[in-house]
Design an enzyme around this catalytic site. Structure first.
Site, PDB file in Angstrom:
ATOM      1  N   HIS A  86      -3.847   7.120   2.965  1.00 68.80           N
ATOM      2  CA  HIS A  86      -4.292   5.789   2.246  1.00 68.80           C
ATOM      3  C   HIS A  86      -5.471   5.394   3.197  1.00 68.80           C
ATOM      4  CE1 HIS A  86      -4.181   1.759   1.108  1.00 68.80           C
ATOM      5  NE2 HIS A  86      -3.895   1.283   2.380  1.00 68.80           N
TER       6      HIS A  86
ATOM      7  N   ASN B 109     -10.253  -0.418   0.176  1.00 67.84           N
ATOM      8  CA  ASN B 109      -8.919  -0.300   0.325  1.00 67.84           C
ATOM      9  C   ASN B 109      -8.203  -0.780  -1.227  1.00 67.84           C
ATOM     10  OD1 ASN B 109      -5.983  -0.633   0.415  1.00 67.84           O
ATOM     11  ND2 ASN B 109      -5.938  -1.773   2.273  1.00 67.84           N
TER      12      ASN B 109
ATOM     13  N   CYS C 236       0.875  -1.136   0.199  1.00 70.75           N
ATOM     14  CA  CYS C 236      -0.003   0.000  -0.045  1.00 70.75           C
ATOM     15  C   CYS C 236       0.684   1.214  -0.159  1.00 70.75           C
ATOM     16  CB  CYS C 236      -1.079  -0.016   0.971  1.00 70.75           C
ATOM     17  SG  CYS C 236      -2.164  -1.324   1.221  1.00 70.75           S
TER      18      CYS C 236
HETATM   19  N1  COA Z   1     -17.974  -9.245  10.056  1.00 71.53           N
HETATM   20  C1  COA Z   1     -18.250  -9.424  11.361  1.00 71.53           C
HETATM   21  N2  COA Z   1     -17.434  -9.672  12.438  1.00 71.53           N
HETATM   22  C2  COA Z   1     -15.985  -9.545  12.239  1.00 71.53           C
HETATM   23  C3  COA Z   1     -15.631  -9.643  10.855  1.00 71.53           C
HETATM   24  C4  COA Z   1     -16.642  -9.278   9.775  1.00 71.53           C
HETATM   25  N3  COA Z   1     -16.297  -9.018   8.692  1.00 71.53           N
HETATM   26  N4  COA Z   1     -14.111  -9.539  10.833  1.00 71.53           N
HETATM   27  C5  COA Z   1     -13.982  -9.824  12.030  1.00 71.53           C
HETATM   28  N5  COA Z   1     -15.044 -10.004  12.768  1.00 71.53           N
HETATM   29  C6  COA Z   1     -15.095 -10.033  14.361  1.00 71.53           C
HETATM   30  C7  COA Z   1     -13.922 -10.763  14.902  1.00 71.53           C
HETATM   31  O1  COA Z   1     -13.925 -12.111  14.648  1.00 71.53           O
HETATM   32  C8  COA Z   1     -13.982 -10.357  16.286  1.00 71.53           C
HETATM   33  O2  COA Z   1     -14.824 -11.324  16.769  1.00 71.53           O
HETATM   34  P1  COA Z   1     -14.338 -11.537  18.475  1.00 71.53           P
HETATM   35  O3  COA Z   1     -14.629 -10.487  19.292  1.00 71.53           O
HETATM   36  O4  COA Z   1     -15.730 -12.523  18.756  1.00 71.53           O
HETATM   37  O5  COA Z   1     -13.375 -12.241  18.679  1.00 71.53           O
HETATM   38  C9  COA Z   1     -14.627  -8.873  16.298  1.00 71.53           C
HETATM   39  O6  COA Z   1     -15.238  -8.856  14.835  1.00 71.53           O
HETATM   40  C10 COA Z   1     -13.708  -7.782  16.386  1.00 71.53           C
HETATM   41  O7  COA Z   1     -12.474  -8.121  15.647  1.00 71.53           O
HETATM   42  P2  COA Z   1     -11.477  -7.008  15.563  1.00 71.53           P
HETATM   43  O8  COA Z   1     -10.307  -7.825  14.864  1.00 71.53           O
HETATM   44  O9  COA Z   1     -10.903  -6.369  17.013  1.00 71.53           O
HETATM   45  O10 COA Z   1     -12.075  -5.680  14.827  1.00 71.53           O
HETATM   46  P3  COA Z   1     -11.522  -4.364  14.620  1.00 71.53           P
HETATM   47  O11 COA Z   1     -12.016  -3.303  15.222  1.00 71.53           O
HETATM   48  O12 COA Z   1      -9.795  -4.453  14.698  1.00 71.53           O
HETATM   49  O13 COA Z   1     -11.499  -4.531  12.894  1.00 71.53           O
HETATM   50  C11 COA Z   1     -10.465  -4.546  10.709  1.00 71.53           C
HETATM   51  C12 COA Z   1     -10.996  -5.393  12.209  1.00 71.53           C
HETATM   52  C13 COA Z   1      -9.745  -5.638  10.159  1.00 71.53           C
HETATM   53  C14 COA Z   1     -11.289  -3.984  10.063  1.00 71.53           C
HETATM   54  C15 COA Z   1      -9.458  -3.541  11.104  1.00 71.53           C
HETATM   55  O14 COA Z   1      -8.362  -4.426  12.307  1.00 71.53           O
HETATM   56  C16 COA Z   1      -8.397  -3.053  10.126  1.00 71.53           C
HETATM   57  O15 COA Z   1      -9.116  -2.371   9.383  1.00 71.53           O
HETATM   58  N6  COA Z   1      -6.980  -3.271  10.131  1.00 71.53           N
HETATM   59  C17 COA Z   1      -6.372  -2.775   9.243  1.00 71.53           C
HETATM   60  C18 COA Z   1      -6.631  -3.582   7.983  1.00 71.53           C
HETATM   61  C19 COA Z   1      -5.264  -3.746   7.123  1.00 71.53           C
HETATM   62  O16 COA Z   1      -4.353  -4.784   7.609  1.00 71.53           O
HETATM   63  N7  COA Z   1      -5.302  -3.410   5.971  1.00 71.53           N
HETATM   64  C20 COA Z   1      -4.272  -3.974   5.003  1.00 71.53           C
HETATM   65  C21 COA Z   1      -3.117  -3.047   5.112  1.00 71.53           C
HETATM   66  S1  COA Z   1      -3.171  -1.380   4.640  1.00 71.53           S
END
Ligand code: COA
Length: 355
Positions: free
Chosen positions: A282, A312, A142
């Site tokens: 980004h 993204n 990215c």
């Molecule tokens: N729909 C519903 N629930 C989901 C889900 C989805 N698509 N994806 C994950 N969950 C659940 C998880 O399993 C977790 O459940 P649990 O609490 O029972 O374990 C819960 O939602 C919270 O997960 P968490 O990982 O804490 O969520 P988050 O708030 O961190 O959001 C992302 C997850 C991936 C959206 C966020 O972390 C993110 O955007 N990270 C950066 C993304 C990235 O790496 N991009 C690429 C590089 S730029």
């Protein structure tokens, strides 16, 4: 290559004083470089949150509240990175004084090339009718466009090339696992392009801050298909040709790194965060952008956000957003623009452009 620093957009390790052009030891002069045109393109097919509800255990409400995304664009079967790149480049060229045949250098930032070999830049060159030209791909996930912009900028500043077409493109749908609810909701396809020429241009490129930290390499990775683990029946069955990520860790890294590099980049150019008129971050997660903005004390009206409709798009994210800023008249002459990216590597990159 070195990390360029210094107010005139050149590398301060080489260039002692900020000036429009400076003598180098070899007698060459560094030129200031303008970003003279932008273009963006997304494929027609929309993948909405409702479409994703049908694929994995998720909901529109969860996706919107956790990411800010409502829809993203996905390529049609058979459509590849160079197809999107060419469309974005055509739009940029339409807005420039140059024709495709005048372009001397093509740099394509992508982690989803048409093929592992040859470079996607070659397909772009052939389809656009560019050249004779030089060209290559770079792969910094990215942060790819930030790196490509810096390379293009420096190659023109040094006089090695008279102009460049710098493209960020990714077809992340090709490496997205539509059985993995944490990652498949995040990604979209698209391309953005800019034309770089010696000034005068629309935006004078001032400086870039780039970096990588391989200790976080496993946080965002496509485990198979490279030389470590060549593609095989087993790797495909284990779904290792798809992108794996640790979203929570990336989230924390992204917020703190965005804050850190924006502060450092503005500071070393004798500016503050308050001097920036428009941030083009980004588009990985609206909550990442909002958290970084809060830490930097940046108001909403100074940030370009289009994540609701793009998702993204990796290397395409920043040039697409920059193009949107131009086409929606968000920029006026004299405005200071700061682009800021982070991603797989881990990697990061920010640039300053005076419009
Ligand atoms: N729909 C519903 N629930 C989901 C889900 C989805 N698509 N994806 C994950 N969950 C659940 C998880 O399993 C977790 O459940 P649990 O609490 O029972 O374990 C819960 O939602 C919270 O997960 P968490 O990982 O804490 O969520 P988050 O708030 O961190 O959001 C992302 C997850 C991936 C959206 C966020 O972390 C993110 O955007 N990270 C950066 C993304 C990235 O790496 N991009 C690429 C590089 S730029």
């Amino acid at each position: 290559m070195g990390v360029p620093t210094g107010r005139d957009g050149a590398n301060s390790k080489i260039i002692p004083a900020p000036s429009a052009s400076t003598d180098l030891a070899e007698g060459r002069r560094l030129r200031r470089v303008g970003l003279t045109a932008t273009g963006g393109y997304v494929p027609d097919r929309i993948l909405s949150n409702q479409d994703l509800e049908a694929l994995v255990d998720t909901s529109d409400e969860w996706i919107v509240s956790r990411t800010g995304m409502r829809e993203r664009r996905i390529v049609a079967p058979g459509e590849a990175a160079s197809d999107l790149a060419v469309k974005a480049a055509e739009r940029a060229l339409e807005d420039s004084q140059l024709e495709a045949k005048d372009i001397e250098l093509i740099i394509v930032a992508t982690v989803t090339p048409d093929a592992i070999c040859p470079p996607t830049a070659c397909f772009v060159q052939e389809k656009l009718g560019v050249g004779p030209a030089a060209g290559f791909d770079i792969s910094v996930a990215c942060s790819g466009f930030a790196n490509a912009l810096s390379i293009g900028h420096n190659l023109i500043a040094s006089g090695a090339f008279g102009n460049a077409l710098v493209i960020g493109v990714d077809v992340l749908s090709a490496i997205t696992d539509y059985q993995d609810r944490e990652s498949c909701i995040l990604f979209g396809d698209g391309a953005g392009a800019v034309v770089l020429e010696p000034e005068p241009g629309k935006g004078i490129i001032l400086d870039h801050l780039l970096g990588i930290d391989g200790s976080g390499a496993e946080m965002i990775i496509v485990p198979a298909g490279g030389s470590r683990k060549p593609a095989s029946h087993e790797t495909v069955e284990a779904r290792e040709h798809f992108l794996k990520l640790n979203g929570r860790q990336v989230f924390r890294f992204a917020v703190s790194k965005m804050r850190e590099i924006v502060v450092e980049l503005t500071k070393r150019n004798g500016m503050t965060v308050d001097d920036v008129d428009l941030f083009v971050p980004h588009q990985a997660n609206l909550r990442i952008i909002e958290s970084a903005a809060e830490k930097l004390n940046i108001s909403e009206d100074r940030i370009l956000v289009n994540i609701q409709k793009t998702g993204n798009t990796s290397a395409a994210s920043i040039p697409m957003a920059l193009d949107e800023a131009v086409r929606t008249n968000r920029l006026e002459p004299g405005n200071l623009v700061c682009t800021v990216a982070f991603g797989g590597g881990l990697s990061w990159g920010a640039s300053l452009v005076r419009w």
